[in-house]
Write a protein that holds these residues in place. Structure first.
Motif, PDB file in Angstrom:
ATOM      1  N   LYS A  19      42.091 116.592  47.107  1.00  0.00           N
ATOM      2  CA  LYS A  19      42.527 117.525  45.743  1.00  0.00           C
ATOM      3  C   LYS A  19      40.786 118.309  46.196  1.00  0.00           C
ATOM      4  O   LYS A  19      41.132 119.741  46.278  1.00  0.00           O
ATOM      5  N   GLU A  20      39.985 117.978  46.191  1.00  0.00           N
ATOM      6  CA  GLU A  20      38.945 118.733  46.321  1.00  0.00           C
ATOM      7  C   GLU A  20      38.691 119.206  47.440  1.00  0.00           C
ATOM      8  O   GLU A  20      37.924 120.875  47.663  1.00  0.00           O
ATOM      9  N   TRP A  21      38.449 119.547  48.614  1.00  0.00           N
ATOM     10  CA  TRP A  21      39.299 119.687  50.128  1.00  0.00           C
ATOM     11  C   TRP A  21      40.269 120.851  49.561  1.00  0.00           C
ATOM     12  O   TRP A  21      39.751 121.870  50.571  1.00  0.00           O
ATOM     13  N   LEU A  22      41.691 120.386  48.857  1.00  0.00           N
ATOM     14  CA  LEU A  22      42.029 121.894  48.747  1.00  0.00           C
ATOM     15  C   LEU A  22      41.872 122.269  48.341  1.00  0.00           C
ATOM     16  O   LEU A  22      42.319 124.189  48.477  1.00  0.00           O
ATOM     17  N   ILE A  23      41.258 122.954  47.043  1.00  0.00           N
ATOM     18  CA  ILE A  23      40.382 123.765  46.380  1.00  0.00           C
ATOM     19  C   ILE A  23      39.712 124.383  46.561  1.00  0.00           C
ATOM     20  O   ILE A  23      39.491 125.922  46.496  1.00  0.00           O
ATOM     21  N   TYR A  70      35.148 118.886  40.311  1.00  0.00           N
ATOM     22  CA  TYR A  70      34.942 117.558  39.363  1.00  0.00           C
ATOM     23  C   TYR A  70      35.442 118.246  38.513  1.00  0.00           C
ATOM     24  O   TYR A  70      35.981 119.180  37.870  1.00  0.00           O
ATOM     25  N   ASN A  71      36.987 117.698  38.993  1.00  0.00           N
ATOM     26  CA  ASN A  71      38.621 118.771  38.418  1.00  0.00           C
ATOM     27  C   ASN A  71      38.671 117.452  36.905  1.00  0.00           C
ATOM     28  O   ASN A  71      38.748 115.626  37.747  1.00  0.00           O
ATOM     29  N   GLU A  76      44.011 120.856  35.194  1.00  0.00           N
ATOM     30  CA  GLU A  76      42.776 121.726  35.219  1.00  0.00           C
ATOM     31  C   GLU A  76      43.305 121.896  36.883  1.00  0.00           C
ATOM     32  O   GLU A  76      42.847 123.368  37.892  1.00  0.00           O
ATOM     33  N   PHE A  77      43.279 120.726  37.853  1.00  0.00           N
ATOM     34  CA  PHE A  77      43.610 120.914  39.158  1.00  0.00           C
ATOM     35  C   PHE A  77      44.745 122.036  39.005  1.00  0.00           C
ATOM     36  O   PHE A  77      44.611 122.882  40.182  1.00  0.00           O
TER      37      PHE A  77
END
Length: 151
Positions: A19-23, A70-71, A76-77
């Motif tokens: 998720k962090e990499w995608l966002i 930090y979702n 929020e994501f």
């Protein structure tokens, strides 16, 4: 169990999940590349490099300081993903007129640089201004007629 784990700021992102990499990718490098391409097609390379001079440091800062890492929740994501994916889509749409402008400029440049039928180079791409065309027949340019106005 739902405590938020704080990490020190660093270049090590081994703790980032998908998720962090995608966002981060959808919010930082993808729009930067699209803006660069849009600037190059719409204006020129120098303009696109100026855009990158502003955008690249922002991408690096967002990466280093874990801006999107930090979702708090799944909602929020999804919200961030929707916002940034929409931005990327709109940037892609903006590239259509920029590409059209780039194509027209390149076509005009190649036409101006191409030799015309008489072997000359001119702004029209057809040898420039040609006072006489056809089988040695005059176009009548420069000859007085009943409609000629003397100034």
């Amino acid at each position: 169990g739902d405590e938020k784990v704080e990490h020190e700021f660093s270049w090590d992102k081994s703790w980032w999940g998908g998720k962090e990499w995608l966002i981060w990718a959808v919010a930082c490098p993808i729009p930067s590349v699209l803006i660069f391409i849009n600037g190059f097609l719409g204006q020129d390379l120098f303009c696109a490099l100026i855009y990158m001079a502003f955008l690249l440091p922002l991408d690096v800062i967002a990466y280093y300081y874990d801006v999107y890492a930090y979702n708090e929740s799944e909602d929020e994501f999804l919200f961030f993903l929707f916002i940034f994916a929409t931005l990327d889509f709109l940037l892609c749409i903006c590239m259509l007129p920029a590409y059209a402008s780039w194509s027209v400029r390149n076509e005009e440049k190649s036409r101006a640089a191409a030799p015309g039928p008489d072997g000359g180079y001119g702004a029209t791409g057809f040898g420039g201004f040609q006072a006489f065309q056809g089988n040695g027949q005059s176009t009548g340019y420069g000859q007085r007629t009943a409609n000629t106005q003397m100034v």
